[in-house]
Design a protein around this motif. Structure first.
Motif, PDB file in Angstrom:
ATOM      1  N   VAL A 189       0.837  -1.199   0.000  1.00  0.00           N
ATOM      2  CA  VAL A 189       0.000   0.000   0.000  1.00  0.00           C
ATOM      3  C   VAL A 189       0.879   1.258   0.000  1.00  0.00           C
ATOM      4  O   VAL A 189       0.568   2.248  -0.663  1.00  0.00           O
ATOM      5  CB  VAL A 189      -1.016  -0.010   1.165  1.00  0.00           C
ATOM      6  CG1 VAL A 189      -0.400   0.390   2.486  1.00  0.00           C
ATOM      7  CG2 VAL A 189      -2.204   0.880   0.841  1.00  0.00           C
ATOM      8  N   THR A 190       2.011   1.203   0.693  1.00  0.00           N
ATOM      9  CA  THR A 190       2.899   2.365   0.658  1.00  0.00           C
ATOM     10  C   THR A 190       3.624   2.433  -0.679  1.00  0.00           C
ATOM     11  O   THR A 190       3.877   3.509  -1.204  1.00  0.00           O
ATOM     12  CB  THR A 190       3.912   2.328   1.813  1.00  0.00           C
ATOM     13  OG1 THR A 190       4.560   1.065   1.815  1.00  0.00           O
ATOM     14  CG2 THR A 190       3.248   2.536   3.154  1.00  0.00           C
ATOM     15  N   LEU A 191       3.946   1.243  -1.239  1.00  0.00           N
ATOM     16  CA  LEU A 191       4.567   1.232  -2.565  1.00  0.00           C
ATOM     17  C   LEU A 191       3.624   1.804  -3.616  1.00  0.00           C
ATOM     18  O   LEU A 191       4.058   2.467  -4.563  1.00  0.00           O
ATOM     19  CB  LEU A 191       4.958  -0.199  -2.953  1.00  0.00           C
ATOM     20  CG  LEU A 191       6.153  -0.792  -2.213  1.00  0.00           C
ATOM     21  CD1 LEU A 191       6.400  -2.220  -2.663  1.00  0.00           C
ATOM     22  CD2 LEU A 191       7.397   0.052  -2.452  1.00  0.00           C
ATOM     23  N   ALA A 192       2.315   1.563  -3.438  1.00  0.00           N
ATOM     24  CA  ALA A 192       1.339   2.070  -4.406  1.00  0.00           C
ATOM     25  C   ALA A 192       1.379   3.596  -4.449  1.00  0.00           C
ATOM     26  O   ALA A 192       1.277   4.201  -5.522  1.00  0.00           O
ATOM     27  CB  ALA A 192      -0.059   1.574  -4.053  1.00  0.00           C
ATOM     28  N   VAL A 193       1.552   4.219  -3.273  1.00  0.00           N
ATOM     29  CA  VAL A 193       1.645   5.690  -3.239  1.00  0.00           C
ATOM     30  C   VAL A 193       2.896   6.124  -4.006  1.00  0.00           C
ATOM     31  O   VAL A 193       2.862   7.066  -4.813  1.00  0.00           O
ATOM     32  CB  VAL A 193       1.687   6.200  -1.784  1.00  0.00           C
ATOM     33  CG1 VAL A 193       1.926   7.695  -1.747  1.00  0.00           C
ATOM     34  CG2 VAL A 193       0.388   5.839  -1.075  1.00  0.00           C
ATOM     35  N   ILE A 194       4.000   5.424  -3.789  1.00  0.00           N
ATOM     36  CA  ILE A 194       5.233   5.746  -4.514  1.00  0.00           C
ATOM     37  C   ILE A 194       4.995   5.624  -6.014  1.00  0.00           C
ATOM     38  O   ILE A 194       5.381   6.495  -6.802  1.00  0.00           O
ATOM     39  CB  ILE A 194       6.382   4.808  -4.071  1.00  0.00           C
ATOM     40  CG1 ILE A 194       6.695   5.053  -2.594  1.00  0.00           C
ATOM     41  CG2 ILE A 194       7.616   5.013  -4.947  1.00  0.00           C
ATOM     42  CD1 ILE A 194       7.763   4.138  -2.036  1.00  0.00           C
ATOM     43  N   GLY A 195       4.306   4.521  -6.410  1.00  0.00           N
ATOM     44  CA  GLY A 195       4.031   4.311  -7.829  1.00  0.00           C
ATOM     45  C   GLY A 195       3.243   5.461  -8.425  1.00  0.00           C
ATOM     46  O   GLY A 195       3.584   5.966  -9.501  1.00  0.00           O
ATOM     47  N   ALA A 196       2.207   5.894  -7.712  1.00  0.00           N
ATOM     48  CA  ALA A 196       1.368   6.993  -8.214  1.00  0.00           C
ATOM     49  C   ALA A 196       2.200   8.263  -8.373  1.00  0.00           C
ATOM     50  O   ALA A 196       2.078   8.986  -9.371  1.00  0.00           O
ATOM     51  CB  ALA A 196       0.202   7.208  -7.258  1.00  0.00           C
ATOM     52  N   VAL A 197       3.088   8.517  -7.401  1.00  0.00           N
ATOM     53  CA  VAL A 197       3.908   9.741  -7.460  1.00  0.00           C
ATOM     54  C   VAL A 197       4.887   9.672  -8.626  1.00  0.00           C
ATOM     55  O   VAL A 197       5.062  10.653  -9.367  1.00  0.00           O
ATOM     56  CB  VAL A 197       4.643   9.946  -6.117  1.00  0.00           C
ATOM     57  CG1 VAL A 197       5.691  11.050  -6.236  1.00  0.00           C
ATOM     58  CG2 VAL A 197       3.646  10.269  -5.028  1.00  0.00           C
ATOM     59  N   VAL A 198       5.512   8.508  -8.807  1.00  0.00           N
ATOM     60  CA  VAL A 198       6.442   8.347  -9.926  1.00  0.00           C
ATOM     61  C   VAL A 198       5.730   8.632 -11.235  1.00  0.00           C
ATOM     62  O   VAL A 198       6.229   9.365 -12.099  1.00  0.00           O
ATOM     63  CB  VAL A 198       7.040   6.910  -9.932  1.00  0.00           C
ATOM     64  CG1 VAL A 198       7.722   6.620 -11.266  1.00  0.00           C
ATOM     65  CG2 VAL A 198       8.012   6.731  -8.786  1.00  0.00           C
ATOM     66  N   ALA A 199       4.520   8.081 -11.372  1.00  0.00           N
ATOM     67  CA  ALA A 199       3.747   8.283 -12.594  1.00  0.00           C
ATOM     68  C   ALA A 199       3.441   9.766 -12.790  1.00  0.00           C
ATOM     69  O   ALA A 199       3.515  10.298 -13.899  1.00  0.00           O
ATOM     70  CB  ALA A 199       2.458   7.475 -12.545  1.00  0.00           C
ATOM     71  N   GLU A 200       3.148  10.469 -11.696  1.00  0.00           N
ATOM     72  CA  GLU A 200       2.823  11.901 -11.799  1.00  0.00           C
ATOM     73  C   GLU A 200       4.042  12.735 -12.155  1.00  0.00           C
ATOM     74  O   GLU A 200       3.930  13.763 -12.802  1.00  0.00           O
ATOM     75  CB  GLU A 200       2.206  12.384 -10.477  1.00  0.00           C
ATOM     76  CG  GLU A 200       0.771  11.897 -10.284  1.00  0.00           C
ATOM     77  CD  GLU A 200       0.277  12.108  -8.858  1.00  0.00           C
ATOM     78  OE1 GLU A 200      -0.858  11.707  -8.574  1.00  0.00           O
ATOM     79  OE2 GLU A 200       1.035  12.671  -8.036  1.00  0.00           O
ATOM     80  N   PHE A 201       5.216  12.280 -11.690  1.00  0.00           N
ATOM     81  CA  PHE A 201       6.448  12.986 -12.050  1.00  0.00           C
ATOM     82  C   PHE A 201       6.622  12.998 -13.560  1.00  0.00           C
ATOM     83  O   PHE A 201       7.111  13.951 -14.140  1.00  0.00           O
ATOM     84  CB  PHE A 201       7.667  12.286 -11.426  1.00  0.00           C
ATOM     85  CG  PHE A 201       7.907  12.667  -9.990  1.00  0.00           C
ATOM     86  CD1 PHE A 201       7.187  13.682  -9.383  1.00  0.00           C
ATOM     87  CD2 PHE A 201       8.884  12.024  -9.240  1.00  0.00           C
ATOM     88  CE1 PHE A 201       7.410  14.039  -8.061  1.00  0.00           C
ATOM     89  CE2 PHE A 201       9.123  12.373  -7.923  1.00  0.00           C
ATOM     90  CZ  PHE A 201       8.380  13.380  -7.332  1.00  0.00           C
ATOM     91  N   VAL A 202       6.229  11.872 -14.183  1.00  0.00           N
ATOM     92  CA  VAL A 202       6.475  11.736 -15.618  1.00  0.00           C
ATOM     93  C   VAL A 202       5.441  12.514 -16.430  1.00  0.00           C
ATOM     94  O   VAL A 202       5.790  13.252 -17.344  1.00  0.00           O
ATOM     95  CB  VAL A 202       6.490  10.249 -16.026  1.00  0.00           C
ATOM     96  CG1 VAL A 202       6.750  10.105 -17.524  1.00  0.00           C
ATOM     97  CG2 VAL A 202       7.533   9.501 -15.221  1.00  0.00           C
ATOM     98  N   ALA A 203       4.185  12.314 -16.112  1.00  0.00           N
ATOM     99  CA  ALA A 203       3.156  13.028 -16.867  1.00  0.00           C
ATOM    100  C   ALA A 203       1.900  13.172 -16.037  1.00  0.00           C
ATOM    101  O   ALA A 203       1.281  12.168 -15.716  1.00  0.00           O
ATOM    102  CB  ALA A 203       2.825  12.288 -18.166  1.00  0.00           C
ATOM    103  N   ALA A 204       1.569  14.411 -15.659  1.00  0.00           N
ATOM    104  CA  ALA A 204       0.327  14.650 -14.932  1.00  0.00           C
ATOM    105  C   ALA A 204       0.102  16.160 -14.859  1.00  0.00           C
ATOM    106  O   ALA A 204       1.036  16.950 -15.030  1.00  0.00           O
ATOM    107  CB  ALA A 204       0.393  14.064 -13.533  1.00  0.00           C
TER     108      ALA A 204
END
Lengths: 260, 281
Positions: free
Chosen positions: B211-226
């Motif tokens: 669940v904490t990794l999922a937050v990291i994943g979402a942030v990484v994705a936002e860094f790239v394009a959001a």
């Protein structure tokens, strides 16, 4: 032709397991008959194939050689009239005592009927756990957990009860007490019992007959009736002829080990 | 009755108070599981605040806690809500997809040696791919809506779940499997009534990590394009040189991860209390 019907028959049974270091002979030329309602203890060192004997009877494995039959039918798969008690109670930690005992019904048929619950109440009372139906296994002592294990095995009212060192994980006092209770249960509702153990006193206390096995390959080296009447209590165990019998069993086990 | 009137009683109570063992200070502190970490945290904040003032550290290097709070309040609550919701949504969807996908895979790996020999190495290879490096590629392939972000989150959250579930499904005592076979029960019930419940403690350790990794994943994705989300907000604030705000975003992220982690722990405590070690029930 034996008078009493045989419950369990082993004819020239051999069991070989394939292991990484080559084939391992667990059982070799085992001939064994257990009459209906007889209480037989199988005594032997670890690795002598005692548990293999039990699993063959249960239909959990098939023999490499020879034939195993239960009530004169060859064992090809697990049967409904055989109950198993394991070394550890192996209860479901999330299920209450009642749910653990009715688990065979739930697992086999998918549901637990009112009749199942009545039957469970009966066997729970028989093993002395009335009032503990709602407890979780973690709230029970080791001895009580194994009582639940026995109740679970008795739940489907099997004709044959296979017990794989059921009291070996308990402390000595609990162990003796459980032995006497098992005898009471057995006398109240006779069953054919194959009781695997590595404890000489336990075998002598419980069984009509002791089968002594040697290790690697597992062979039957002696098959002796216990010279002790029933019902039995602690004092019976102190009789000189019983002590001699136990010493004889010990000699058999030690002599065999020394010969290897 | 007063103690004075009864000298015997006084002697007794006196000796009682003398004999009552007073715990040493460290023991008493250990007995306060909430107060102690808060105290530590407060001390660190005070040190941090004073250090930035005493050494006049510029806020773009290390903003003082008070500056971070100012940065936080400079953004309207509705904006925060939008950012939090965007990140939370992607994290939760990716997390749920990871759970739904990993369960059947774990069952397959646990039940079949063939499957586990065939697919486990592949899973390890997938796990070894640095998701941060693949993220831009995924964005190009899948576009710029939620889909690529969910996929990136899924990729990060998925592996610990498969490993913990598989381990858990194989942790069942062999006797229970024998019991199941001796009852000639249908195969699926061995999974649903024995293996899966037995795996619960393992599954929850996986769920907590993921669940904490999922937050990291979402942030990484936002860094790239959001164009919305805490990850985007941090990156945007940094590019605008609004470091206290970026730090405020970080604090929000930490709070989000902590809350999600606690939510998973709470779910375990409420629904599967037996699966916790005895002393934590």
């Amino acid at each position: 032709m034996p008078v009493a019907q045989n419950a369990i028959d082993f004819r020239a049974v051999g069991q070989v397991f394939a292991t990484e270091s080559g084939p391992l002979t667990a059982l070799d030329a085992v001939d064994l008959s257990i009459a209906q309602h007889e209480f037989v203890a199988v005594l032997g060192p670890s690795g002598c194939g005692k548990s293999t004997l039990l699993r063959l009877t249960a239909g959990l494995m098939l023999p490499s050689e020879g034939a195993v039959s239960v009530f004169r039918q060859p064992v090809t798969r697990p049967r409904d009239d055989v109950g198993i008690v394991f070394q550890q109670a192996t209860l479901l930690p999330w299920a209450s005592v009642l749910d653990n005992v009715t688990f065979p019904a739930k697992h086999k048929r998918g549901r637990v009927s009112a009749m199942d619950r009545d039957r469970a109440a009966e066997v729970i009372a028989a093993v002395g756990l009335k009032g503990f139906e709602a407890r979780l296994p973690a709230e029970l002592s080791g001895g009580m957990q194994q009582r639940v294990g026995i109740a679970r095995a008795l739940f489907l009212n099997p004709d044959i009860l296979l017990m794989d060192e059921p009291f070996s994980a308990l402390d000595a006092l609990t162990r003796d007490a459980m032995g006497f209770e098992l005898l009471k249960l057995w006398q109240a509702s006779p069953k054919t019992v194959m009781f695997i153990t590595h404890s000489i006193p336990e075998a002598v206390l419980l069984a009509d007959r002791v089968i002594v096995m040697s290790a690697r390959p597992g062979r039957i080296i002696a098959d002796i009736p216990v010279p002790l009447g029933r019902p039995r209590d602690e004092t019976a165990l102190r009789a000189p002829e019983v002590q001699d019998f136990a010493a004889h069993l010990r000699d058999l086990l030690i002599a065999k080990e020394a010969a290897q | 009755m007063s103690a004075k009137a009864d000298p015997d009683l006084k002697a007794v109570t006196g000796s009682l108070t003398r004999k009552a063992p007073s715990l040493p200070l460290t023991e008493r502190l250990i007995a306060m599981p909430v107060v102690l970490p808060l105290l530590t945290f407060a001390v660190i904040l005070v040190l941090w605040e004073s250090a930035t003032r005493v050494f006049a550290i510029p806020s773009f290097i290390l903003p003082a806690p008070t500056r971070i709070i100012e940065g936080f309040s400079a953004v309207p609550p509705a904006r925060w809500g939008a950012h939090v919701w965007a990140t939370l949504r992607v994290a939760l969807i990716g997390y749920l997809v990871a759970i739904v996908v990993s369960l059947p895979i774990a069952v397959g790996l646990a039940k079949s040696r063939l499957m586990s020999r065939a697919f486990y190495p592949l899973l390890v290879v997938i796990q070894s791919v640095p998701v941060v490096a693949v993220a831009p590629i995924i964005i190009v392939v899948l576009g710029t809506d939620d889909a690529p972000r969910v996929v990136i989150t899924f990729m990060i959250a998925f592996f610990p779940l498969v490993v913990s579930m598989t381990t858990g499904l194989m942790a069942t005592p062999p006797e229970l499997i024998e019991l199941s076979r001796s009852l000639r029960a249908p195969q699926y019930r061995e999974i649903t009534q024995i293996r899966l419940p037995y795996a619960i403690p393992y599954i929850f350790s996986g769920l907590k990590i993921s669940v904490t990794l999922a937050v990291i994943g979402a942030v990484v994705a936002e860094f790239v394009a959001a164009d919305v989300g805490i990850g985007f907000f941090i990156q945007f604030s940094t590019s605008m040189f609004r470091l206290p705000q970026a730090w405020a975003g970080l604090v929000v992220l930490v709070a989000m991860s902590l809350l999600l982690f606690q939510a998973v722990s709470l779910a375990q405590r409420v629904f599967f209390p037996w699966s916790l070690p005895k002393e934590r029930r």
